[in-house]
Motif scaffolding. Structure first.
Motif: not given
Lengths: 490, 490
Positions: A314, A331-333, B250, B260, A321-322, A325, B255-256, B219, B252-253, A352, A355-356, A317-318
């Motif tokens: 995870g 990262l479109p759903v 961000t 997670h 995403s950061d 962005d 949302r991730a 983290y 997007t982040g 999950s 996306n990611p 992914g986070v």
């Protein structure tokens, strides 16, 4: 005009004969290093070492002076003390030499009146009919003709599509090493140092004209003729990607530029807006430079900003995403029908899928990743696939748990199967796929992982897929590529 | 209060006995991985595998349920399907178990009402007398007591000063690998996943109180109780360095993060100003996190922002100047008498002595570097020395030119002599010295350089000097250290 410049530089990049003025038998001297390097890299023309005090160096007959050389000399490499340079150049003129590189330093960059005077003199000699690279440079690397740069001996002998111009010789040497394992090959690499004659403008013009060069990259500290430089960029806009690292953009950096190549470095904002206007990809360091060249080399033209990111874990992914962005990538759903189909393939728990796509398990079987790749391939809202196989080091764990610590790591690798999945998905959907395979182990005893990593990377590259060590590096390189192709939202 | 929290966590970090509920003989299951890892890392207490369908796993007697275990159980590791977790916890309460970690996922992070309901139930059970880590986590690594995290089997068995708390288990696993070769050792590393009971606040409090922990790092995706979190930071400000990577900043982040660990991540600006106010070192990724921990571990307290940078190669100097300037560090020109003395030791040509000190030659003999180190040591205007030995790969060149391609690279290394110079200069002037040894070779065939690099790095580290692979990484880590100690200009 394009053919003019190609013709003018023909004896410089493809000389039929080369004289090394200041050739030496002492292996610690540049005069030996450069001679040996040219011989080893495979220069096929005639090589004439020049030195009044030697008879034979590296098995070659040495000439006491340029004029004693029996045949014609196209190109001269000068590695003699600064005060002797101008008279050697006069000899070059008399001998009809078409081009010279001056490795010697001690000119404008010293900041002394004497250094400036000597450099101005070289500039005046150049105008009388010889093209000069340097002084204070490492010279030319042109694998096609067998020329090489300092130290250069282990540079690749293969030619490729990247033309590189640089005010720093050390950076050229570094770049050659960084490029080697990544399959990046050069048409020509030119370290031009202080650039008293040939400099950024000529080389940029040459690379735009050169049919061997598809990607132009460079390290600049300053530019000798700003308006001409911009005119060249403007006239050639969009013809070939130009990737530039303009250094010395801070106050301290600008002072360092002055003592390095004696250039004026200019204001950061001016450079940024100007380079952006003419479609230049601006990078900020050696790693970003090589990563961007790498992306331009491996990515197909349809790589776009809408990324599907898949892997296990995870935080990746986070973090991804950061990172994406911030770089203007998205990262479109996944679209609803695709997502539903995907959900049917995986248990709801521990994954999950939006996306990611995080498949929970740190070492994801390629068969699972393939399902996600297929979904992203099918989804019209996705341009580019980024596959992260994290915990690369878990190979150790797998091997250990199977009680096979004595076997090579390669026997436990998922990568060949993952590569096959990448190939099949790409063939079916035609979307670019980037691999991120972090190799984060620092332990001296675990070196076999690095060996395995490089082997697998070579396999991906041979199949046309770029492999990055971190997601940040992959995202940054992709972002440069996409922005160049103007597919990023404003 | 500090002793209260230490006491409360004693049975969790230092349990006398551990039950693994869901232990498995199948080596692909977490229930086997975690049991094997704890046994291998060297847990000395009693281990009780619990599984109604097995009799022996890894040579240990298996108990059909917790209540059949004859002795007391301090700590339970749960790796059973989510719907079975709450009844297992009820059994833990009845058995008097003090703490549990729930590796299982499928709770709040799924975003389903059922997932949320199950997690809330766990939270309620915790309040009745058991501290719970997770769910959806990799557990605890405490080398002192022999506990470890997933997969964890090859984590170091040495304890050290770093306390690490993380919402991501994968990051803990990565960090353990990144730390290993760098000499970074942990007091406790805690992956707390969704954090339904024990989470950031408790762990932060614990690490401030724990005498084994000197550096706190973490983290975070979100924090369960913002005001309490800030109160803890405020009350302990300056006691121990706290280095945090707050992810999901961000859109997007964020949302991730939700998929997670189901946390709310909060606005970037709020986090930034709050962390800055309470003296927290904020980093933005895994590499920056490990580099910063590394700097705090190796740098002496007197490391300051006025840097003398020395090496060979002008571009490095220019790039370094840009990098340091952007980070608020400075490269002051050496003071006039020191500079004059230095000038007397070097030829005027090919060197730039002002700072950055560029000694021209790409592979600088340590005796030359030592002269510059001495000068910087003596100069009252300089706090910190950064020594760059670029072109590390030139070792190949040196070996080749000496006709010794069959000998190990180590025989041609300048590093032992350079290390000696670092030791003597540090002893004499007491200023911190950072090494930057770029190892940029990517070629699969040149792996012996990486071996040699790691070996030399180990030698520097053993002598107390940190070694970075790039100047940017060294500068960023130094800048965090200096800023924490409030020696940076505003």
């Amino acid at each position: 005009m394009a053919s003019d410049i190609l013709q003018a530089f023909e004896p410089i990049f493809y000389p039929r004969s080369v004289a090394v003025i200041g050739a030496s038998a002492d292996i610690s001297k540049f005069g030996n290093v450069i001679l040996s390097a040219i011989m080893e890299v495979g220069y096929k023309g005639k090589v004439y070492p020049v030195n009044p005090e030697a008879e034979e160096i590296n098995g070659l007959k040495v000439y006491p002076s340029l004029k004693e050389i029996p045949g014609e000399v196209d190109f001269a490499v000068l590695t003699i003390p600064a005060p002797l340079v101008s008279s050697a150049l006069e000899e070059c003129l008399r001998k009809g030499v078409k081009g010279a590189e001056i490795l010697t330093s001690g000119f404008r960059e010293t900041g002394t009146p004497e250094g400036r005077r000597m450099e101005e003199e070289i500039g005046r000699i150049a105008k009388r009919g010889i093209r000069i690279l340097g002084p204070n440079c490492f010279g030319i690397y042109c694998p096609e003709s067998g020329l090489t740069i300092l130290p250069g001996q282990n540079f690749s002998r293969e030619a490729g599509p990247v033309g590189f111009l640089s005010q720093s010789g050390g950076l050229c040497a570094d770049l050659g090493q960084m490029a080697k394992g990544l399959g990046i090959r050069f048409s020509k690499m030119v370290s031009y140092g202080n650039g008293c004659d040939v400099a950024a403008c000529d080389l940029l013009e040459y690379f735009f004209a050169d049919p061997q060069t598809r990607i132009i990259a460079g390290y600049l500290e300053g530019v000798e003729d700003g308006p001409r430089f911009l005119e060249i960029l403007k006239n050639n806009r969009g013809k070939k990607p130009v990737i530039l690292w303009k250094a010395g953009l801070t106050e301290t950096g600008s002072r360092a530029v002055m003592s390095h190549t004696g250039s004026l470095s200019g204001a950061a904002e001016v450079w940024k807006s100007v380079l952006q206007q003419w479609g230049v990809v601006q990078v900020g360091g050696a790693e970003e430079l090589i990563d961007t060249i790498y992306a331009f080399l491996y990515l197909p033209g349809n790589a776009g900003p809408k990324v599907a990111l898949m892997g296990g874990g995870g935080a990746i992914g986070v973090a991804a995403s950061d990172a994406l962005d911030r770089l203007g990538l998205s990262l479109p759903v996944l679209s609803p029908p695709i997502l539903e189909k995907l959900k049917a393939s995986f248990p709801a728990v521990g994954n999950s899928l939006k996306n990611p796509v995080d498949l929970g398990n740190p070492m994801i079987p390629p068969s699972m990743l393939r399902k996600v790749m297929e979904a992203a391939g099918e989804d019209g809202g996705i341009d580019t696939l980024v596959v992260i196989q994290i915990l690369f080091y878990i190979l150790y764990q797998v091997r250990h748990r199977l009680g096979r610590d004595d076997k090579p790591l390669s026997q436990f690798s998922f990568q060949p199967e993952l590569l096959k999945a990448c190939q099949e998905v790409q063939e079916k959907y035609g979307k670019p796929i980037l691999l991120v395979l972090p190799d984060i182990v620092t332990d001296g005893k675990m070196i076999d992982l690095e060996i395995e990593w490089r082997r697998e990377r070579d396999n991906y590259q041979a199949a046309g897929f770029p492999v990055f060590k971190t997601l940040d590096r992959a995202a940054r390189a992709l972002s440069h590529f996409v922005r160049y192709h103007q597919r990023l939202p404003a």
